[in-house]
Design an enzyme around this catalytic site. Structure first.
Site, PDB file in Angstrom:
ATOM      1  N   GLY A   1      -0.755   4.544  -0.759  1.00  0.00           N
ATOM      2  CA  GLY A   1      -2.095   5.086   0.075  1.00  0.00           C
ATOM      3  C   GLY A   1      -3.476   4.336  -0.876  1.00  0.00           C
TER       4      GLY A   1
ATOM      5  N   TYR B   1       0.644  -6.638   3.363  1.00  0.00           N
ATOM      6  CA  TYR B   1       0.736  -6.560   4.767  1.00  0.00           C
ATOM      7  C   TYR B   1       0.263  -7.820   5.486  1.00  0.00           C
ATOM      8  CZ  TYR B   1       1.523  -2.031   3.049  1.00  0.00           C
ATOM      9  OH  TYR B   1       2.003  -1.019   2.266  1.00  0.00           O
TER      10      TYR B   1
ATOM     11  N   CYS C   1      -2.291 -17.826  21.893  1.00  0.00           N
ATOM     12  CA  CYS C   1      -2.850 -17.788  23.303  1.00  0.00           C
ATOM     13  C   CYS C   1      -2.994 -16.664  23.731  1.00  0.00           C
ATOM     14  CB  CYS C   1      -1.642 -18.331  24.362  1.00  0.00           C
ATOM     15  SG  CYS C   1      -1.625 -20.173  23.851  1.00  0.00           S
TER      16      CYS C   1
ATOM     17  N   PRO D   1       2.299   2.906  -4.791  1.00  0.00           N
ATOM     18  CA  PRO D   1       1.458   1.992  -4.353  1.00  0.00           C
ATOM     19  C   PRO D   1       1.738   0.518  -3.886  1.00  0.00           C
ATOM     20  CG  PRO D   1       1.099   1.778  -6.664  1.00  0.00           C
ATOM     21  CD  PRO D   1       2.088   2.923  -6.293  1.00  0.00           C
ATOM     22  N   GLY D   2       1.396   0.142  -2.836  1.00  0.00           N
ATOM     23  CA  GLY D   2       1.912  -1.215  -2.299  1.00  0.00           C
ATOM     24  C   GLY D   2       0.406  -2.062  -2.288  1.00  0.00           C
ATOM     25  N   ARG D   3      -0.524  -1.636  -1.389  1.00  0.00           N
ATOM     26  CA  ARG D   3      -1.553  -2.333  -1.124  1.00  0.00           C
ATOM     27  C   ARG D   3      -2.349  -2.528  -2.560  1.00  0.00           C
ATOM     28  NH1 ARG D   3      -4.022  -2.238   3.619  1.00  0.00           N
ATOM     29  NH2 ARG D   3      -2.845  -0.698   4.210  1.00  0.00           N
TER      30      ARG D   3
END
Ligand SMILES: *Cc1c(COP(=O)(O)O)cnc(C)c1O
Length: 437
Positions: A249, A390, A361, A292-294
């Protein structure tokens, strides 16, 4: 942050009007490799990991940083973090499989799925992966798998939902009574008691409250609640936790007006009270885990896209580019802001307001709204910042568009780490029945 600091902070710099990312000319790579293209800096990933590790080490040495693989699961990125000493957090069998392909040992992986199937359990037990369970009902099914495979029981952990969530978008707040994740306080004792009754002897505990949290104080209430639940579990069931996991997070500044997450305050809010808790309650020396990723990968990547069409409809000025929400879905899905910069800077032109739009579109295919940029012309390149988390992993083939390539900048050298897809990739798994042949 001041604009110039912002560029420097993001690894960017204009040299003779050309935008350089990590010492590489963005226009040259775009011309050479084609667009849209994800350009990733190895150095930035390593730097983020080291910064975080240092802060944790300064307070509590027995810590594990599990990289949340779902943020970006390219094998080269996993290998970079593996060589830094990171551990890994996976949300699916596919992510675990990818980790194995990156040479990551099973004991360095933790599996925080939700809505686990029996097949997920069988895969994890066979491969000796620790699981963070997401419901009490899953426990019985997991036990059956252990019995079927005749395997010794590993550490078991439950994902606690501390009810105080936080995040950059409602879809990304993963705690609270209304969300599907984890077990609530009133179920926690029952969950661990059942696990003990089933013969589990080693325990961990987990929470993950949301994503994209830039204000460290937003971790505070959840942490307090989590601590009080851990305290209850430890005292009433005499549980000795081998690890206490605080989830991920940790946010990053996507907008020049935002400040980076203050890790020193994060330490005060989360790590210090954790230390206090284990001292006061005599909980031994559990491993402090975060996922943690982000934080580790978002800022390591820019997405470069080329402008194909400038359209002034009399009301709005559109810059049409070759990346759309098939390439980067965050703006469309979450209304997320990604800073967009010109790869060629011509100071003299006046500033205009553009809608940066993709080729999909749907009118929601907007990468940037009302962006003030010096005059754009067809053929110009734009850099979309902070697309390392992401980004590629959420890209799709919508409108039958092949996915983009990824390249890695490493010490001034450039490596292609993923080919762009071809049309045949779009058709790969289709089967035409005989009567339609
Ligand atoms: C998504 C996720 C993470 C990582 O979230 P970030 O916001 O990218 O740090 C960590 N743990 C779990 C269980 C997750 O689902």
């Amino acid at each position: 942050m001041e604009n110039i600091d912002w560029l420097n902070y993001k690894g960017l710099e204009y040299r003779d009007g050309n935008l350089f990312f990590n010492d590489v000319n963005t226009i040259e790579i775009s011309k050479k490799y084609g667009t849209p293209i994800f350009v990733i800096s190895e150095e930035i990933i390593r730097e983020k990991y080291r910064t975080l590790k240092k802060v944790l080490n300064s307070e509590y040495k027995k810590n594990h940083i599990h990289y949340a693989v779902k943020a970006n699961s390219n094998i080269s990125i996993l290998k970079i973090l593996n060589t830094e000493g990171a551990l890994f957090d996976c949300t699916s069998q596919g992510e675990i499989y990818t980790c194995f392909k990156a040479g990551i040992a099973p004991e360095r992986i933790i599996y925080t799925g939700n809505m686990f199937t029996d097949d997920d359990f069988e895969f994890s037990v066979k491969n000796d992966i620790i699981i963070n369970l997401d419901s009490i009902s899953q426990l019985k099914r997991l036990i059956k798998i252990y019995e079927k495979l005749g395997k010794e029981k590993k550490i078991i952990s439950f994902r606690i939902n501390p009810e105080f969530g936080a995040g950059h978008h409602v879809h990304d707040i993963t705690a609270g009574r209304e969300v599907k994740f984890g077990i609530l306080e009133h179920q926690a004792i029952e969950a661990y008691k059942k696990a003990k009754d089933f013969g589990f002897e080693r325990f961990g505990v987990h929470q993950h409250i949301g994503s994209g949290i830039n204000n460290p104080y937003n971790f505070e209430k959840a942490a307090e609640k989590y601590f009080s639940i851990i305290k209850k579990l430890a005292s009433s069931l005499k549980i000795h936790f081998e690890f206490i996991d605080f989830g991920g997070g940790l946010g990053i500044p996507y907008h020049p007006n935002e400040e980076p997450l203050d890790l020193e305050i994060y330490k005060e809010i989360v790590v210090k009270p954790f230390k206090k808790l284990i001292n006061i309650e005599n909980l031994g020396e559990p491993v402090f885990k975060i996922e943690p990723g982000r934080f580790l990968v978002a800022e390591s990547c820019i997405l470069i896209t080329q402008i194909n069409t400038i359209k002034d409809n009399g009301y709005k000025l559109f810059a049409g580019v070759d990346a759309g929400f098939n390439t980067l879905i965050r703006p469309t899905m979450y209304g997320s802001y990604h800073h967009i910069m010109k790869c060629n800077k011509n100071k003299k032109d006046k500033i205009l307001k553009y809608e940066i739009v993709g080729p999909i579109c749907e009118s929601g295919d907007i990468l940037g709204k009302e962006r003030e940029l010096t005059k754009l012309i067809e053929g110009d390149y734009l850099a979309i910042l902070d697309t390392g988390a992401y980004g590629y992993v959420m890209s799709s083939n919508y409108n039958s568009r092949p996915r983009s390539a990824e390249i890695l900048i490493s010490d001034g050298h450039i490596f292609k780490i993923r080919e762009a897809e071809a049309f045949d990739d779009l058709l790969r798994n289709q089967i035409v029945p005989d009567h339609l042949k």
